[in-house]
Design a protein around this motif. Structure first.
Motif, short mmCIF file in Angstrom:
data_model
loop_
_atom_site.label_atom_id
_atom_site.label_comp_id
_atom_site.label_asym_id
_atom_site.label_seq_id
_atom_site.Cartn_x
_atom_site.Cartn_y
_atom_site.Cartn_z
N THR A 183 27.07 8.57 -11.07
CA THR A 183 27.76 7.39 -11.58
C THR A 183 27.08 6.85 -12.83
N GLU A 184 27.82 6.03 -13.58
CA GLU A 184 27.29 5.47 -14.83
C GLU A 184 26.74 4.06 -14.62
N ILE A 185 27.46 3.25 -13.85
CA ILE A 185 27.12 1.82 -13.73
C ILE A 185 26.76 1.43 -12.30
N LEU A 186 27.56 1.84 -11.34
CA LEU A 186 27.26 1.55 -9.94
C LEU A 186 26.16 2.48 -9.44
N PRO A 187 25.36 2.04 -8.47
CA PRO A 187 24.38 2.95 -7.87
C PRO A 187 25.10 4.16 -7.26
N ASP A 188 24.51 5.34 -7.39
CA ASP A 188 25.17 6.51 -6.81
C ASP A 188 24.99 6.52 -5.30
N GLU A 189 25.62 7.49 -4.65
CA GLU A 189 25.63 7.55 -3.19
C GLU A 189 24.22 7.62 -2.61
N ASP A 190 23.35 8.38 -3.24
CA ASP A 190 21.97 8.51 -2.75
C ASP A 190 21.22 7.19 -2.85
N GLU A 191 21.42 6.47 -3.96
CA GLU A 191 20.74 5.18 -4.14
C GLU A 191 21.25 4.15 -3.13
N VAL A 192 22.56 4.16 -2.87
CA VAL A 192 23.14 3.26 -1.86
C VAL A 192 22.50 3.53 -0.50
N TYR A 193 22.31 4.80 -0.17
CA TYR A 193 21.69 5.18 1.11
C TYR A 193 20.23 4.73 1.17
N ARG A 194 19.50 4.93 0.07
CA ARG A 194 18.09 4.51 0.03
C ARG A 194 17.97 2.99 0.22
N ILE A 195 18.89 2.25 -0.41
CA ILE A 195 18.87 0.79 -0.28
C ILE A 195 19.12 0.39 1.17
N TYR A 196 20.06 1.05 1.83
CA TYR A 196 20.39 0.71 3.22
C TYR A 196 19.20 0.98 4.14
N LYS A 197 18.57 2.15 3.99
CA LYS A 197 17.44 2.49 4.85
C LYS A 197 16.25 1.55 4.59
N ALA A 198 16.03 1.22 3.32
CA ALA A 198 14.93 0.31 2.99
C ALA A 198 15.19 -1.08 3.57
N THR A 199 16.46 -1.51 3.54
CA THR A 199 16.83 -2.79 4.12
C THR A 199 16.48 -2.83 5.60
N GLN A 200 16.83 -1.78 6.33
CA GLN A 200 16.51 -1.70 7.76
C GLN A 200 15.00 -1.79 7.99
N ASP A 201 14.25 -1.01 7.22
CA ASP A 201 12.79 -0.96 7.42
C ASP A 201 12.13 -2.30 7.10
N VAL A 202 12.47 -2.87 5.95
CA VAL A 202 11.82 -4.11 5.50
C VAL A 202 12.13 -5.26 6.46
N LEU A 203 13.40 -5.36 6.88
CA LEU A 203 13.76 -6.46 7.77
C LEU A 203 13.15 -6.28 9.16
N LYS A 204 13.05 -5.05 9.62
CA LYS A 204 12.40 -4.80 10.91
C LYS A 204 10.94 -5.23 10.88
N GLN A 205 10.25 -4.87 9.79
CA GLN A 205 8.84 -5.26 9.65
C GLN A 205 8.68 -6.78 9.57
N ALA A 206 9.72 -7.46 9.07
CA ALA A 206 9.66 -8.92 8.93
C ALA A 206 10.09 -9.65 10.19
N GLY A 207 10.41 -8.90 11.25
CA GLY A 207 10.75 -9.53 12.52
C GLY A 207 12.23 -9.76 12.76
N TYR A 208 13.07 -9.16 11.92
CA TYR A 208 14.51 -9.28 12.09
C TYR A 208 15.05 -8.07 12.85
N ARG A 209 15.85 -8.32 13.86
CA ARG A 209 16.44 -7.25 14.65
C ARG A 209 17.84 -6.94 14.13
N GLN A 210 18.08 -5.67 13.81
CA GLN A 210 19.42 -5.28 13.41
C GLN A 210 20.28 -5.17 14.67
N TYR A 211 21.30 -6.03 14.77
CA TYR A 211 22.15 -5.98 15.96
C TYR A 211 23.55 -5.47 15.65
N GLU A 212 23.82 -5.25 14.36
CA GLU A 212 25.10 -4.70 13.92
C GLU A 212 24.88 -4.05 12.57
#
Length: 417
Positions: free
Chosen positions: A224-253
């Motif tokens: 892609t030119e402007i939007l994050p590509d599929e791989d970057e979107v995936y990396r952002i999602y996995k990082a979100t899970q990891d960072v929030l888990k370490q901060a004490g947030y439980r992913q429930y959905e």
């Protein structure tokens, strides 16, 4: 507020306030600017609809109320107060009900927040989206990060102890580092709940006209030119899970994270197919396996609400394809369609909504709902998805694995019969 009873059936309430200061460039929700007279007339119609259903559904009790939009916090606080007073006098609202309102930074004051509390509101959902002012400007948001901070500080000073903050990823020119900067900044504020979801480019929005070619490339896994590509979107999602888990947030959905005890009860009701009644323009309902949708025409909504008590249900069935027998009808002329869900559709919803949650679904609940074991319907589907490492089955519970969460759309589609 009517008295509670443990034996009464549950009915969540959603109240739609369609007005906003300015429609954001990515938004495809039913929302638009309106002057104060239009807002007052709308609330008058809404009060009539609330009274009508209060009389009709008096056997239910209400565990959650969610006021969404649009920007409900743009409305004058006395109008919100009046709406909730009418709800309290028309319905059996539980004494510990979760009552949420969506707020946008810059649209609330200390006075508004105090009135919200006196009206019974105990949960705020603040639409931040990003802590980066350039990203906020690109989204067409009307606030800056500093304005958000002032709103958040006002909410805490007013005594609100259950606050959600919305964050959006997958924005134009956004990188993983940029998103994590926003995420870490929000975590430092210690909200009880964080909704972290990815931008979807919807047809009919200014964003679609700007980025539709990139959106197609993103979906196809092409650079892609402007939007994050599929791989970057995936990396952002996995990082979100990891960072929030370490901060004490439980992913429930899939997109929702909470500190212990602060998962949104209203949204869990949607995913577990509790009865819910949508009040207001364009609002949707699910009551005893019948889906209703209110008209999206503002003038029509007001006219219909003026005549709620005067017409029989048979007059409201506009579309023969969705006709509902009168003995099942709890609707009104405000609805533009109603549809009885077949047993097959109920099973599909049970699975693809329930699997959005980390806890998934239980065999016992399925059998209780439909009178047959889940394997009698989905044996082969369950077997294949488990073999692919997408589902896990433990102690009578069926849930997505981490890999299944990554491929959630693929997994949900497999439960369409």
């Amino acid at each position: 507020m009517k008295t509670d009873s443990m034996n009464e059936k549950k009915l969540e309430l959603y109240i739609h306030i369609p007005f906003c200061v300015k429609k954001c460039d990515y938004c495809d929700f039913l929302s638009f600017p309106a002057d104060s007279n239009t807002q007052i007339r709308y609330v008058h119609a809404l009060l009539q609809e609330i009274r009508y259903y209060g009389n009709l559904l008096g056997d239910y009790h209400v565990p959650t109320i969610y006021i969404g939009g649009g920007t409900p916090s743009w409305l004058e606080e006395n109008l919100i107060y009046t709406v909730l007073q009418q709800v309290a006098s028309s319905f059996h609202v539980e004494s510990d009900a979760e009552i949420s309102i969506e707020c946008n930074p810059g649209t609330v004051t200390a006075k508004k927040l105090n009135v919200y509390q006196s009206a019974g509101i105990n949960r705020l959902s603040i639409g931040l989206q990003s802590t980066n002012n350039e990203e906020l400007k690109a989204l067409g948001r009307i606030h800056t990060y500093d304005q958000f901070l002032k709103t958040y500080e006002l909410a805490r000073n007013a005594g609100f102890e259950n606050i959600n903050i919305d964050l959006m990823s997958g924005l134009p020119y956004q990188t993983l580092d940029k998103f994590l900067e926003s995420l870490q900044t929000v975590i430092r504020l210690k909200p009880e709940h964080i909704s972290a979801y990815s931008l979807i480019i919807e047809k009919g929005t200014p964003f679609y006209e700007r980025y539709k070619f990139d959106a197609v490339k993103q979906e196809a896994g092409i650079h892609t030119e402007i939007l994050p590509d599929e791989d970057e979107v995936y990396r952002i999602y996995k990082a979100t899970q990891d960072v929030l888990k370490q901060a004490g947030y439980r992913q429930y959905e899939i997109s929702n994270f909470a500190q212990p005890g602060y998962a949104c009860r209203h949204n869990i009701g949607y995913w577990t197919r509790e009865n819910y009644l949508g009040l207001g323009l364009g609002a949707s309902s699910l009551v005893e396996n019948v889906r209703y949708t209110n008209t999206r025409q503002l003038y029509e909504y007001g006219e219909f609400c003026d005549h709620l008590q005067e017409k029989s249900p048979a007059e409201f069935l506009k579309d023969g394809e969705h006709a509902v027998p009168e003995d099942l009808w709890i609707g009104s002329c405000v609805q533009e369609q109603a549809q009885i869900l077949t047993r097959k559709e109920q099973m599909e919803e049970f699975m693809f909504l329930g699997l959005r949650m980390n806890e998934g679904v239980t065999r016992a609940a399925f059998e209780q709902s439909f009178g047959v074991p889940i394997e009698a319907v989905y044996l082969e589907t369950l077997r294949k998805l488990k073999e692919q490492g997408l589902l896990q089955m433990v102690a009578g519970r069926i849930a997505l694995t981490d890999k299944g969460m990554d491929l959630a759309n693929y997994v949900m589609a497999k439960f369409l019969l």
